[in-house]
Design a protein around this motif. Structure first.
Motif, PDB file in Angstrom:
ATOM      1  N   TYR A   1       0.850  -1.202   0.000  1.00  0.00           N
ATOM      2  CA  TYR A   1       0.000   0.000   0.000  1.00  0.00           C
ATOM      3  C   TYR A   1       0.882   1.248   0.000  1.00  0.00           C
TER       4      TYR A   1
ATOM      5  N   ALA B   1      -1.434   8.971   4.244  1.00  0.00           N
ATOM      6  CA  ALA B   1      -2.518   8.418   5.049  1.00  0.00           C
ATOM      7  C   ALA B   1      -2.006   7.303   5.963  1.00  0.00           C
ATOM      8  N   PHE B   2      -2.795   6.982   6.967  1.00  0.00           N
ATOM      9  CA  PHE B   2      -2.726   5.706   7.689  1.00  0.00           C
ATOM     10  C   PHE B   2      -1.393   5.430   8.405  1.00  0.00           C
TER      11      PHE B   2
ATOM     12  N   ALA C   1      -6.697  11.802   5.880  1.00  0.00           N
ATOM     13  CA  ALA C   1      -6.867  10.376   6.152  1.00  0.00           C
ATOM     14  C   ALA C   1      -5.894   9.897   7.236  1.00  0.00           C
TER      15      ALA C   1
ATOM     16  N   TYR D   1      -9.343  16.502   1.260  1.00  0.00           N
ATOM     17  CA  TYR D   1     -10.072  16.041   0.073  1.00  0.00           C
ATOM     18  C   TYR D   1     -11.474  16.617   0.209  1.00  0.00           C
TER      19      TYR D   1
ATOM     20  N   ARG E   1     -10.183   7.513  -7.083  1.00  0.00           N
ATOM     21  CA  ARG E   1      -8.984   6.914  -6.489  1.00  0.00           C
ATOM     22  C   ARG E   1      -8.198   6.192  -7.574  1.00  0.00           C
TER      23      ARG E   1
ATOM     24  N   ARG F   1      -4.585   0.781  -8.245  1.00  0.00           N
ATOM     25  CA  ARG F   1      -3.262   0.285  -7.846  1.00  0.00           C
ATOM     26  C   ARG F   1      -3.316  -1.226  -7.758  1.00  0.00           C
TER      27      ARG F   1
ATOM     28  N   ILE G   1     -14.097   8.100   3.228  1.00  0.00           N
ATOM     29  CA  ILE G   1     -13.597   9.195   2.384  1.00  0.00           C
ATOM     30  C   ILE G   1     -14.172   9.014   0.991  1.00  0.00           C
TER      31      ILE G   1
ATOM     32  N   MET H   1     -13.989  10.368  -2.946  1.00  0.00           N
ATOM     33  CA  MET H   1     -13.286  11.182  -3.943  1.00  0.00           C
ATOM     34  C   MET H   1     -14.363  11.835  -4.816  1.00  0.00           C
TER      35      MET H   1
ATOM     36  N   HIS I   1       1.064  12.768  -6.932  1.00  0.00           N
ATOM     37  CA  HIS I   1       0.617  11.903  -5.845  1.00  0.00           C
ATOM     38  C   HIS I   1       1.578  10.705  -5.695  1.00  0.00           C
TER      39      HIS I   1
ATOM     40  N   ARG J   1       0.614   7.611  -7.788  1.00  0.00           N
ATOM     41  CA  ARG J   1      -0.452   6.745  -7.263  1.00  0.00           C
ATOM     42  C   ARG J   1      -1.817   7.038  -7.871  1.00  0.00           C
TER      43      ARG J   1
END
Ligand SMILES: Cc1cc2nc3c(=O)[nH]c(=O)nc-3n(C[C@H](O)[C@H](O)[C@H](O)COP(=O)(O)O)c2cc1C
Ligand SMILES: CC(C)CC(=O)C(=O)O
Length: 346
Positions: free
Chosen positions: A22, A77-78, A106, A128, A160, A163, A193, A195, A242, A245
């Motif tokens: 990820y 994020a995360f 995020a 976002y 998004r 990926r 979230i 987009m 990004h 991504r």
């Protein structure tokens, strides 16, 4: 640890493979992901000699926020997937390095708690725009109340990115116990979230009406959009794909930078992210007109490797590398680099 690359290798060993992928992965065939780093490798530095630059200056001021070096923490994020302390650890390390951390909307720690964990940190908040504009406004209010000093609006994500690595692992949600804490909503729990494909310049106008924070547009690639960003009142633009991504096969950010700098004509600062892994990369981006750069994955690798200490070491490495490269190039300050410092080998 002596390089960002070594941190990535250690992070890879420590992380669950789905989480490593990820963090590391990009969209499609990862053409843009590779291109970002390759663009820095292709560009050569051309130092000057006998310039008498005994003391070097690394600090910059951006939209009223000071950073001790021209490297910001990009919003990612995360962070609690990488380390239990998550964004708290990142913020403490950014504060110790005296640089700006852009907190992701995020984040897995609420923006108020990130600020409380690192009172000295200079925080900007990444947004976002959500289709529910009242909810979007409530998030902006939380970021303001937490003391964030700029709003970084990400505009490269009307959907998004696809990926393959995430699809292969079936990674589409956070594990139990983790969530996007900034999307907590009194009535409905934590919202997902969204987009927004309908995001337009009108949303920027609305944001400008509801907040006095300076707004950075993140994800600008076309020079015409950079020009439009200035006309529509953005306080800065961030040249970003990004980290490869979102839309695959867009150009490397470094390759687009000169056109965007020309389009903006000095009206607002231009920031860049994507593929920055060494101090020499930072000098190249600044030589081509960026005021500062931001790093995404390097910070995540530091966090996964050793929490706050790991992020601190990654930022320290970049700082030391910039200082050394600046001296080696015979330049006294990151503020007055020019395109004469770089050469594109034929
Ligand atoms: C794991 C990960 C999560 C990200 N999350 C966000 C995000 O929440 N918001 C955002 O605007 N950009 C996000 N980005 C993009 C980064 O802000 C930045 O543009 C990119 O990482 C820069 O490339 P680099 O990783 O090569 O430094 C994310 C990037 C990564 C790698
Ligand atoms: C939660 C995601 C939308 C974060 C992101 O921007 C990314 O993974 O690139």
């Amino acid at each position: 640890m002596f390089s960002v690359r070594e941190f990535e290798a250690l992070a890879r060993e420590r992380l669950d493979p789905a989480h490593y992928d990820y963090f590391a992965g990009g969209a499609g065939d990862e053409v843009t992901l590779r291109a970002n780093e390759a663009a820095f490798e292709r560009l050569a530095l051309l130092p000057r000699v006998l310039t008498g630059a005994e003391k070097v200056r690394l600090d910059v001021t951006l939209l009223g926020s000071r950073a001790a070096m021209p490297v910001l923490v990009a919003p990612t994020a995360f962070h609690r997937l990488a380390h239990p302390e998550g964004e708290r650890a990142t913020a403490r390390a950014a504060a110790a390095a005296e640089t700006i951390m852009i907190v992701s909307m995020a984040s897995t720690v609420a923006v108020e708690e990130v600020a409380a964990a690192a009172p000295e940190a200079v925080l900007w908040f990444q947004l976002y725009v959500q289709p529910d504009l009242d909810f979007t406004e409530s998030i902006v209010r939380r970021a303001e109340a937490a003391g964030c000093r700029a709003l970084v609006v990400t505009v490269d994500s009307p959907a998004r990115g696809r990926r393959d690595r995430e699809l292969r692992h079936g990674f589409d949600d956070l594990p139990d116990g983790l969530c996007c804490e900034n999307l907590r909503d009194g009535d409905t729990g934590v919202r997902p979230i969204v987009m927004s494909p309908s995001i337009s310049w009108e949303h920027l106008h609305r944001l400008r009406r509801i907040t006095a924070l300076p707004i950075v547009l993140k994800g600008v690639l076309h020079p015409e959009d950079a020009r439009a960003a200035v006309l529509h009142g953005a306080a800065a633009v961030m040249v970003s794909n990004h980290g490869g991504r979102q839309l695959d096969t867009v150009p490397a950010t470094l390759d687009l930078l000169p056109e965007i700098v020309a389009a903006v004509c000095g009206a607002v600062p231009v920031l860049l992210d994507g593929g920055v892994r060494r101090g020499t990369d930072v000098l190249k981006a600044l030589a081509l007109g960026a005021t500062a750069v931001a790093v995404g994955r390097p910070v995540v690798w530091g966090l996964a490797a050793d929490g706050e200490r790991g992020v601190g070491r990654v930022l320290e490495l970049l700082r030391d590398e910039i200082e050394q490269a600046l001296m080696m190039c015979g330049r006294a300050s990151v503020r007055d680099l020019d395109p004469g410092l770089v050469r594109r080998p034929c």
